[in-house]
Scaffold this active site. Structure first.
Site, PDB file in Angstrom:
ATOM      1  N   LYS A 223       0.837  -1.213   0.000  1.00  0.00           N
ATOM      2  CA  LYS A 223       0.000   0.000   0.000  1.00  0.00           C
ATOM      3  C   LYS A 223       0.873   1.265   0.000  1.00  0.00           C
ATOM      4  O   LYS A 223       0.643   2.207  -0.761  1.00  0.00           O
ATOM      5  CB  LYS A 223      -0.895  -0.031   1.235  1.00  0.00           C
ATOM      6  CG  LYS A 223      -1.548   1.259   1.581  1.00  0.00           C
ATOM      7  CD  LYS A 223      -2.625   1.593   0.600  1.00  0.00           C
ATOM      8  CE  LYS A 223      -3.053   3.042   0.743  1.00  0.00           C
ATOM      9  NZ  LYS A 223      -4.231   3.342  -0.023  1.00  0.00           N
ATOM     10  N   CYS A 277      -3.158  10.744   1.741  1.00  0.00           N
ATOM     11  CA  CYS A 277      -2.569   9.463   1.338  1.00  0.00           C
ATOM     12  C   CYS A 277      -1.190   9.704   0.754  1.00  0.00           C
ATOM     13  O   CYS A 277      -0.174   9.395   1.366  1.00  0.00           O
ATOM     14  CB  CYS A 277      -3.476   8.801   0.304  1.00  0.00           C
ATOM     15  SG  CYS A 277      -5.172   8.696   0.884  1.00  0.00           S
TER      16      CYS A 277
HETATM   17  N1  SAJ Z   1      -1.746  14.994  -8.561  1.00  0.00           N
HETATM   18  C1  SAJ Z   1      -0.924  15.783  -9.344  1.00  0.00           C
HETATM   19  N2  SAJ Z   1      -0.599  15.326 -10.594  1.00  0.00           N
HETATM   20  C2  SAJ Z   1      -1.067  14.152 -11.078  1.00  0.00           C
HETATM   21  C3  SAJ Z   1      -1.895  13.353 -10.277  1.00  0.00           C
HETATM   22  C4  SAJ Z   1      -2.221  13.804  -9.001  1.00  0.00           C
HETATM   23  O1  SAJ Z   1      -0.481  16.848  -8.938  1.00  0.00           O
HETATM   24  O2  SAJ Z   1      -0.738  13.824 -12.230  1.00  0.00           O
HETATM   25  C5  SAJ Z   1      -2.083  15.446  -7.185  1.00  0.00           C
HETATM   26  C6  SAJ Z   1      -3.578  15.661  -6.953  1.00  0.00           C
HETATM   27  O3  SAJ Z   1      -3.974  16.924  -7.374  1.00  0.00           O
HETATM   28  C7  SAJ Z   1      -3.663  15.476  -5.462  1.00  0.00           C
HETATM   29  C8  SAJ Z   1      -2.624  14.421  -5.171  1.00  0.00           C
HETATM   30  O4  SAJ Z   1      -1.755  14.408  -6.284  1.00  0.00           O
HETATM   31  O5  SAJ Z   1      -3.319  16.664  -4.769  1.00  0.00           O
HETATM   32  C9  SAJ Z   1      -3.152  13.044  -4.944  1.00  0.00           C
HETATM   33  O6  SAJ Z   1      -4.217  12.754  -5.858  1.00  0.00           O
HETATM   34  P1  SAJ Z   1      -4.404  11.347  -6.556  1.00  0.00           P
HETATM   35  O7  SAJ Z   1      -5.596  11.432  -7.402  1.00  0.00           O
HETATM   36  O8  SAJ Z   1      -3.137  10.935  -7.222  1.00  0.00           O
HETATM   37  O9  SAJ Z   1      -4.559  10.331  -5.359  1.00  0.00           O
HETATM   38  P2  SAJ Z   1      -5.493  10.264  -4.035  1.00  0.00           P
HETATM   39  O10 SAJ Z   1      -4.696  10.791  -2.893  1.00  0.00           O
HETATM   40  O11 SAJ Z   1      -6.825  10.832  -4.263  1.00  0.00           O
HETATM   41  O12 SAJ Z   1      -5.650   8.673  -3.898  1.00  0.00           O
HETATM   42  C10 SAJ Z   1      -4.482   7.881  -3.810  1.00  0.00           C
HETATM   43  C11 SAJ Z   1      -4.615   6.706  -4.818  1.00  0.00           C
HETATM   44  N3  SAJ Z   1      -3.339   6.018  -4.923  1.00  0.00           N
HETATM   45  C12 SAJ Z   1      -2.769   5.789  -6.136  1.00  0.00           C
HETATM   46  O13 SAJ Z   1      -3.251   6.169  -7.165  1.00  0.00           O
HETATM   47  C13 SAJ Z   1      -1.493   5.005  -6.119  1.00  0.00           C
HETATM   48  C14 SAJ Z   1      -5.723   5.764  -4.343  1.00  0.00           C
HETATM   49  O14 SAJ Z   1      -5.771   4.607  -5.179  1.00  0.00           O
HETATM   50  C15 SAJ Z   1      -5.470   5.341  -2.900  1.00  0.00           C
HETATM   51  O15 SAJ Z   1      -6.498   4.476  -2.426  1.00  0.00           O
HETATM   52  C16 SAJ Z   1      -5.466   6.588  -2.050  1.00  0.00           C
HETATM   53  O16 SAJ Z   1      -4.358   7.408  -2.486  1.00  0.00           O
HETATM   54  C17 SAJ Z   1      -5.276   6.195  -0.592  1.00  0.00           C
HETATM   55  O17 SAJ Z   1      -6.260   6.210   0.149  1.00  0.00           O
HETATM   56  O18 SAJ Z   1      -4.157   5.815  -0.208  1.00  0.00           O
END
Ligand code: SAJ
Length: 426
Positions: A223, A277
């Protein structure tokens, strides 16, 4: 234990009554899904307002489709909530694992959950930790329980404890939780093979993805590694955005071009990485092995440096303006949700408010429904409708790519200075 895929149907779930401890973004959807499969589910939360809301079939936060599942399960009498941990066949612990100022995990909520479960045990129960946790936490949870209930410890050499413990990390994406809970593959790590199997049988009641069996520590690390992987890749994009700004080139054009290579897939830069996360979990790996985690630590630091960089970009756009009005669009940590935990947008607004006390900052937050306490106390920060923020602003700073902001048309932005942290208006 090498990893195996659980075969649905081979071991039917023997669990009929489940207690889900922690009714937040993960616990409540899981409780509702299990109840929807006909299990009797009792949600437990320390917050009386959350317990009352759930018992009325109401969801106390924004998550698409969750409301309908909760209302349905409550009206059928399969889901209820209470403050006290009940007797159950299985316990799912989905409590926060916040990080401390030293960037290590604070396990006090896991410990409290374990202590609330211990007096209810009769032997034969399954206790699952879903909260994202540092390696070794499932064993620690077992120790918390068994220290209170030595009668349930293994007897004799190689004997098994009379309670089973497993780690089944959640992997759902906020905004898509009700879909991904069902469709994602699941990792189930047991302290024993039996625990992994019994836990997998429970998840197979609703999980349509493959269920991969492993040991608890590997599941805990899997995870953390998933989120660290994403963090490292976003850090690369954020670093490119800062280099591109210095070189005077458009980072989104740059990434588009590079991504035409068949083996390159660069993610999107933004104002920084938020949420509870990705902005947190990599630190649990760093804490577990500070010596060998320099890439993971550096990625965190790159992403954490982005809000200060955005503040500088805004500052450049304030030059020549007296008592400027800044529109800050969005506060959540990502698009179309209300969650502001660890949000870079919130940090940027706070920085601007403090660095430019003579400015007025008009925050448009259509999903977030108001300012968090640490912004509400800033005298120069006000929450207004999106159109008002844009109309009155000298400088418009796009922080979150909420769909609502697509309704802003080019004429509304005419003559304004724009800082677009997401490449939203390219
Ligand atoms: N972000 C960027 N650029 C990107 C993608 C995301 O700046 O290209 C930023 C987003 O704006 C945000 C942050 O990253 O601030 C996180 O967003 P996210 O959509 O990547 O992820 P979370 O935090 O919503 O959810 C993540 C997911 N993990 C992965 O994709 C590996 C989800 O599957 C997990 O269940 C979740 O963390 C968790 O609960 O751990």
């Amino acid at each position: 234990m090498s990893t195996l895929i659980f075969k649905p149907g081979e071991t039917p779930s023997s669990v009929t009554r489940v207690a889900v401890i922690g009714l937040g973004y993960i616990g409540l959807p899981t409780a509702a899904i299990l109840a929807g499969k006909g299990l009797e589910v009792i949600g437990v939360d320390v917050n009386a307002a959350v317990v009352d809301a759930v018992n009325q079939g109401i969801v106390p936060f924004v998550e698409p489709d969750l409301g309908i599942h909760v209302a349905g399960a409550v009206s059928q009498g399969l889901l209820s909530a209470q403050l006290k941990t009940p007797v159950a066949d299985a316990y799912i612990v989905a409590v926060p694992t916040p990080f401390t100022t030293e960037k290590t995990a604070d396990l006090k909520f896991v410990q409290a959950a374990a202590e609330s479960i211990a007096p209810n045990l009769r032997g034969g129960e399954l206790i699952i930790l879903e909260s994202t946790s540092p390696p070794g936490t499932t064993q620690r949870m077992a120790d918390y329980v068994l220290d209170l209930r030595p009668d349930l410890r293994a007897s004799g050499e190689g004997g098994r404890t009379k309670v089973m413990f497993a780690h089944c990390p959640e992997r759902v994406l906020p905004g898509r939780i009700m879909i991904e809970l069902v469709t994602n593959d699941r990792i189930v790590g047991g302290l024993t093979a039996e625990a992994a199997n019994v836990a997998a049988a429970l998840y197979s009641t609703f999980c349509q993805g493959d269920i991969h069996l492993t040991d608890a520590t590997t599941a805990e690390m899997a995870k953390l590694v998933e989120n660290a992987y994403r963090d490292v890749n976003i850090a690369f994009a954020n670093e490119l955005s800062m280099i591109s700004s210095k070189l005077g080139i458009d980072v989104w054009d740059l990434i588009d071009l590079a991504n035409h290579h068949p083996r390159v897939n660069i993610l999107e830069p933004g104002p920084g990485v938020g949420g509870h996360c990705i902005a947190v979990d990599p630190w649990f790996i760093v804490a577990a092995d500070p010596t060998n985690s320099s890439l993971i630590r550096t990625a965190r630091m790159v992403n954490d440096s982005k809000p200060a960089f955005v503040e500088k970009e805004v500052a450049e756009n304030l030059i020549g303006l007296e008592r400027p009005t800044i529109a800050a669009l969005g506060l959540a940590f990502k698009a179309n949700i209300d969650d502001m935990r660890e949000s870079a947008a919130v940090e940027i607004v706070r920085r601007l408010a403090r660095s430019y006390p003579e400015s007025t900052i008009l925050v448009a937050a259509p999903h977030e429904m108001g300012l968090p306490a640490d912004l509400a106390c800033e005298a120069n920060v006000h929450h207004v409708e999106t159109d008002v923020a844009v109309a009155e602003a000298d400088v418009v700073v796009l922080l979150v790519d909420h769909d609502r902001f697509r309704e802003i048309d080019a004429r509304q932005l005419h003559g304004k200075r724009v800082v677009d942290t997401r490449g939203f208006w390219r």
